[in-house]
Design a protein around this motif. Structure first.
Motif, PDB file in Angstrom:
ATOM      1  N   GLY A  69      78.484  35.534  17.787  1.00 22.40           N
ATOM      2  CA  GLY A  69      77.453  34.952  18.655  1.00 22.40           C
ATOM      3  C   GLY A  69      77.712  33.627  19.204  1.00 22.40           C
ATOM      4  N   ASP A  70      78.725  32.695  18.429  1.00 23.04           N
ATOM      5  CA  ASP A  70      79.230  31.505  18.900  1.00 23.04           C
ATOM      6  C   ASP A  70      80.219  31.892  19.996  1.00 23.04           C
ATOM      7  OD1 ASP A  70      77.760  29.771  17.271  1.00 23.04           O
ATOM      8  OD2 ASP A  70      79.228  29.646  15.773  1.00 23.04           O
ATOM      9  N   ARG A  71      80.896  32.788  19.735  1.00 20.50           N
ATOM     10  CA  ARG A  71      82.182  33.108  20.769  1.00 20.50           C
ATOM     11  C   ARG A  71      81.586  33.724  21.970  1.00 20.50           C
ATOM     12  NH1 ARG A  71      86.077  34.386  17.340  1.00 20.50           N
ATOM     13  NH2 ARG A  71      85.028  36.199  16.104  1.00 20.50           N
ATOM     14  N   LEU A  72      80.418  34.370  21.870  1.00 20.79           N
ATOM     15  CA  LEU A  72      79.727  34.850  23.050  1.00 20.79           C
ATOM     16  C   LEU A  72      78.997  33.598  24.095  1.00 20.79           C
ATOM     17  CD1 LEU A  72      77.708  38.022  22.023  1.00 20.79           C
ATOM     18  CD2 LEU A  72      79.193  37.919  23.969  1.00 20.79           C
ATOM     19  N   ALA A  73      78.519  32.757  22.907  1.00 20.32           N
ATOM     20  CA  ALA A  73      77.919  31.695  23.625  1.00 20.32           C
ATOM     21  C   ALA A  73      78.863  30.873  24.399  1.00 20.32           C
ATOM     22  CB  ALA A  73      77.151  30.808  22.687  1.00 20.32           C
ATOM     23  N   ALA A  74      79.906  30.641  23.909  1.00 22.38           N
ATOM     24  CA  ALA A  74      80.838  29.876  24.704  1.00 22.38           C
ATOM     25  C   ALA A  74      81.369  30.774  25.815  1.00 22.38           C
ATOM     26  CB  ALA A  74      82.312  29.648  23.787  1.00 22.38           C
ATOM     27  N   THR A  75      81.648  32.017  25.840  1.00 21.37           N
ATOM     28  CA  THR A  75      82.034  32.712  27.071  1.00 21.37           C
ATOM     29  C   THR A  75      80.998  32.798  28.033  1.00 21.37           C
ATOM     30  OG1 THR A  75      83.272  33.982  25.638  1.00 21.37           O
ATOM     31  CG2 THR A  75      83.119  35.134  27.705  1.00 21.37           C
ATOM     32  N   LEU A  76      79.633  32.925  27.534  1.00 23.62           N
ATOM     33  CA  LEU A  76      78.631  33.241  28.589  1.00 23.62           C
ATOM     34  C   LEU A  76      78.137  31.942  29.303  1.00 23.62           C
ATOM     35  CD1 LEU A  76      76.495  35.770  26.486  1.00 23.62           C
ATOM     36  CD2 LEU A  76      77.857  36.300  28.488  1.00 23.62           C
ATOM     37  N   GLY A  77      78.352  30.383  28.404  1.00 19.93           N
ATOM     38  CA  GLY A  77      77.779  29.446  28.826  1.00 19.93           C
ATOM     39  C   GLY A  77      76.251  29.317  28.629  1.00 19.93           C
ATOM     40  N   ARG A  78      75.766  30.114  27.926  1.00 22.12           N
ATOM     41  CA  ARG A  78      74.583  30.116  27.606  1.00 22.12           C
ATOM     42  C   ARG A  78      73.999  30.681  26.086  1.00 22.12           C
ATOM     43  NH1 ARG A  78      73.021  35.132  27.404  1.00 22.12           N
ATOM     44  NH2 ARG A  78      73.746  36.512  28.802  1.00 22.12           N
ATOM     45  N   SER A  79      72.768  30.629  25.618  1.00 22.09           N
ATOM     46  CA  SER A  79      72.566  31.045  24.292  1.00 22.09           C
ATOM     47  C   SER A  79      72.515  32.599  24.276  1.00 22.09           C
ATOM     48  CB  SER A  79      71.108  30.518  23.980  1.00 22.09           C
ATOM     49  OG  SER A  79      71.185  29.224  23.710  1.00 22.09           O
ATOM     50  N   PRO A  80      72.952  33.205  23.402  1.00 22.37           N
ATOM     51  CA  PRO A  80      73.129  34.953  23.650  1.00 22.37           C
ATOM     52  C   PRO A  80      71.784  35.365  23.062  1.00 22.37           C
ATOM     53  CG  PRO A  80      74.166  33.987  21.518  1.00 22.37           C
ATOM     54  CD  PRO A  80      73.825  32.742  22.351  1.00 22.37           C
ATOM     55  N   CYS A  81      71.588  36.468  23.688  1.00 22.04           N
ATOM     56  CA  CYS A  81      70.138  37.385  23.257  1.00 22.04           C
ATOM     57  C   CYS A  81      70.633  38.267  22.251  1.00 22.04           C
ATOM     58  CB  CYS A  81      69.553  38.056  24.404  1.00 22.04           C
ATOM     59  SG  CYS A  81      68.904  36.867  25.583  1.00 22.04           S
ATOM     60  N   LEU A  82      70.053  38.430  20.899  1.00 17.09           N
ATOM     61  CA  LEU A  82      70.416  39.166  19.904  1.00 17.09           C
ATOM     62  C   LEU A  82      69.412  40.131  19.420  1.00 17.09           C
ATOM     63  CD1 LEU A  82      72.571  36.829  19.639  1.00 17.09           C
ATOM     64  CD2 LEU A  82      72.607  37.339  17.214  1.00 17.09           C
ATOM     65  N   VAL A  83      69.557  41.470  19.169  1.00 16.92           N
ATOM     66  CA  VAL A  83      68.684  42.446  18.665  1.00 16.92           C
ATOM     67  C   VAL A  83      69.131  42.785  17.259  1.00 16.92           C
ATOM     68  CG1 VAL A  83      67.884  44.661  18.723  1.00 16.92           C
ATOM     69  CG2 VAL A  83      67.810  43.169  20.838  1.00 16.92           C
ATOM     70  N   GLU A  84      68.273  42.841  16.245  1.00 13.35           N
ATOM     71  CA  GLU A  84      68.535  43.323  15.087  1.00 13.35           C
ATOM     72  C   GLU A  84      68.155  44.630  14.937  1.00 13.35           C
ATOM     73  OE1 GLU A  84      67.384  41.594  11.195  1.00 13.35           O
ATOM     74  OE2 GLU A  84      68.564  43.193  10.122  1.00 13.35           O
ATOM     75  N   PHE A  85      69.094  45.720  14.744  1.00 18.16           N
ATOM     76  CA  PHE A  85      68.480  46.900  14.536  1.00 18.16           C
ATOM     77  C   PHE A  85      67.988  47.317  12.961  1.00 18.16           C
ATOM     78  CE2 PHE A  85      69.357  51.470  12.981  1.00 18.16           C
ATOM     79  CZ  PHE A  85      68.287  52.044  13.914  1.00 18.16           C
ATOM     80  N   GLY A  86      66.817  47.765  12.754  1.00 26.42           N
ATOM     81  CA  GLY A  86      66.324  47.794  11.282  1.00 26.42           C
ATOM     82  C   GLY A  86      66.246  46.604  10.733  1.00 26.42           C
ATOM     83  N   VAL A  87      65.368  45.779  11.151  1.00 30.91           N
ATOM     84  CA  VAL A  87      64.981  44.319  10.867  1.00 30.91           C
ATOM     85  C   VAL A  87      64.422  44.325   9.296  1.00 30.91           C
ATOM     86  CG1 VAL A  87      62.727  44.023  11.908  1.00 30.91           C
ATOM     87  CG2 VAL A  87      64.175  42.090  11.666  1.00 30.91           C
ATOM     88  N   GLY A  88      63.873  45.458   8.880  1.00 27.38           N
ATOM     89  CA  GLY A  88      63.169  45.410   7.918  1.00 27.38           C
ATOM     90  C   GLY A  88      62.202  44.323   7.447  1.00 27.38           C
ATOM     91  N   ALA A  89      62.640  43.408   6.285  1.00 26.05           N
ATOM     92  CA  ALA A  89      61.557  42.473   6.088  1.00 26.05           C
ATOM     93  C   ALA A  89      61.884  41.053   6.887  1.00 26.05           C
ATOM     94  CB  ALA A  89      61.423  41.987   4.696  1.00 26.05           C
ATOM     95  N   GLY A  90      63.027  41.113   7.438  1.00 31.20           N
ATOM     96  CA  GLY A  90      63.393  40.035   8.705  1.00 31.20           C
ATOM     97  C   GLY A  90      64.350  39.033   8.092  1.00 31.20           C
ATOM     98  N   SER A  91      64.854  39.514   6.865  1.00 25.48           N
ATOM     99  CA  SER A  91      65.604  38.274   6.231  1.00 25.48           C
ATOM    100  C   SER A  91      67.070  37.979   6.864  1.00 25.48           C
ATOM    101  CB  SER A  91      65.983  38.518   4.772  1.00 25.48           C
ATOM    102  OG  SER A  91      66.207  40.041   4.656  1.00 25.48           O
ATOM    103  N   LEU A  92      67.513  38.967   7.582  1.00 28.20           N
ATOM    104  CA  LEU A  92      68.820  38.662   8.324  1.00 28.20           C
ATOM    105  C   LEU A  92      68.549  37.979   9.686  1.00 28.20           C
ATOM    106  CD1 LEU A  92      69.759  40.649   6.281  1.00 28.20           C
ATOM    107  CD2 LEU A  92      71.185  42.019   7.992  1.00 28.20           C
ATOM    108  N   ALA A  93      67.503  38.613  10.406  1.00 27.96           N
ATOM    109  CA  ALA A  93      67.127  38.249  11.556  1.00 27.96           C
ATOM    110  C   ALA A  93      66.812  36.557  11.650  1.00 27.96           C
ATOM    111  CB  ALA A  93      66.307  38.839  12.510  1.00 27.96           C
ATOM    112  N   ILE A  94      65.804  36.204  10.651  1.00 25.74           N
ATOM    113  CA  ILE A  94      65.251  34.976  10.332  1.00 25.74           C
ATOM    114  C   ILE A  94      66.521  33.955   9.686  1.00 25.74           C
ATOM    115  CG2 ILE A  94      63.854  33.663   8.882  1.00 25.74           C
ATOM    116  CD1 ILE A  94      61.932  36.223   9.092  1.00 25.74           C
TER     117      ILE A  94
END
Ligand SMILES: C[S@@+](CC[C@H](N)C(=O)[O-])C[C@H]1O[C@@H](n2cnc3c(N)ncnc32)[C@H](O)[C@@H]1O
Length: 245
Positions: A69-94
């Motif tokens: 995501g850091d690499r993408l942010a540097a390439t895109l010049g903006r904050s990236p949009c991420l999707v977690e597939f199978g977020v469950g209780a949310g621990s990874l995304a949070i």
């Protein structure tokens, strides 16, 4: 954290309560369900039978997501949009959102109960996390290509385990569709997710955990992607990083 320490923390010094919880675990209940919480990357998340118990090994998946995501942010010049597939209780995304508060995070899950728990955890941590009930990518608008999709989709079977303590019985106590692919294929959920991304012609970067599965199995699953590699951010865990086009 060893599970007895988790239970001690949950009991808060109440020895009778601790003994009762230890008995439940001895009878086969997963300790985080008994304690009512789990610790992941130093954060505390509410957990109960509505959702899968996050494997601590997937902290290494979060490390890869942050680096990509850091690499993408540097390439895109903006904050990236991420999707977690199978977020469950949310621990990874949070955890990702807490580490990179300016990134946009969406969590998808087929399971409404898990999404309710993820909503509770996002609120407990005071983070904004868009949560959508979705079978694969079906509920995501086709014009809304995320920069990165990550996840720990169900994988493997009774022989593909991180350790002896979390055996098949441990995982079978989790909600339906959460631990192993329903059809018995080791990577069938990954395969369908990769196919759905390719079908949408999205330039999205995929970052997917395959746990302890062998490289040859992962390579077969990744075959449809134009460009991919397998990262091994920690011993005994493999993460596919790839792009459809
Ligand atoms: C291994 S669990 C991981 C949960 C969470 N990411 C974690 O690490 O705690 C896999 C998750 O994928 C979800 N899932 C399985 N099949 C799905 C599908 N077809 N569409 C959306 N989510 C799905 C399950 O409900 C479950 O929450």
């Amino acid at each position: 954290m060893p599970y007895e320490a988790l239970l001690r923390q949950a009991a808060g010094g109440d020895e009778e309560r601790l003994a009762q919880m230890l008995a439940e675990v001895a009878a086969g209940a997963p300790a985080p369900y008994v304690a009512g919480f789990l610790l992941f990357r130093g954060h505390r998340f509410r957990i109960d039978r509505r959702a899968f118990i996050t494997d601590p090994e997937t902290s290494a998946l979060v490390d890869v997501v942050l680096a990509e995501g850091d690499r993408l942010a540097a390439t895109l010049g903006r904050s990236p949009c991420l999707v977690e597939f199978g977020v469950g209780a949310g621990s990874l995304a949070i955890s990702v959102k807490l580490a990179r508060p300016d990134w946009q995070l969406t969590g998808l899950d087929i399971d409404a109960g898990a999404l309710t728990l993820a909503r509770e955890n996002a609120s407990l941590h005071g983070v904004e996390l868009r949560l959508i009930q979705s079978d694969f990518l079906s509920a995501l608008p086709a014009g809304e290509a995320p920069d990165l999709i990550f996840g720990d989709p169900p994988w493997g079977g009774s022989e593909d385990l991180y350790d002896d303590e979390r055996d098949e019985r441990w995982y079978r106590q989790m909600p339906p569709h959460s631990a192993f692919p329903d059809d018995g294929g080791q990577t069938s959920v990954h395969d369908a997710l990769i196919a759905a991304t390719i079908a949408r012609h999205w330039p999205t970067l995929l970052v997917l955990n395959y746990g302890v599965l062998p490289e040859a199995v992962i390579a077969r699953s990744a075959g449809g992607l134009g460009d991919w590699r397998i990262a091994q951010p920690a011993p005994g865990i493999s993460v596919l990083v790839g792009r459809a086009r």
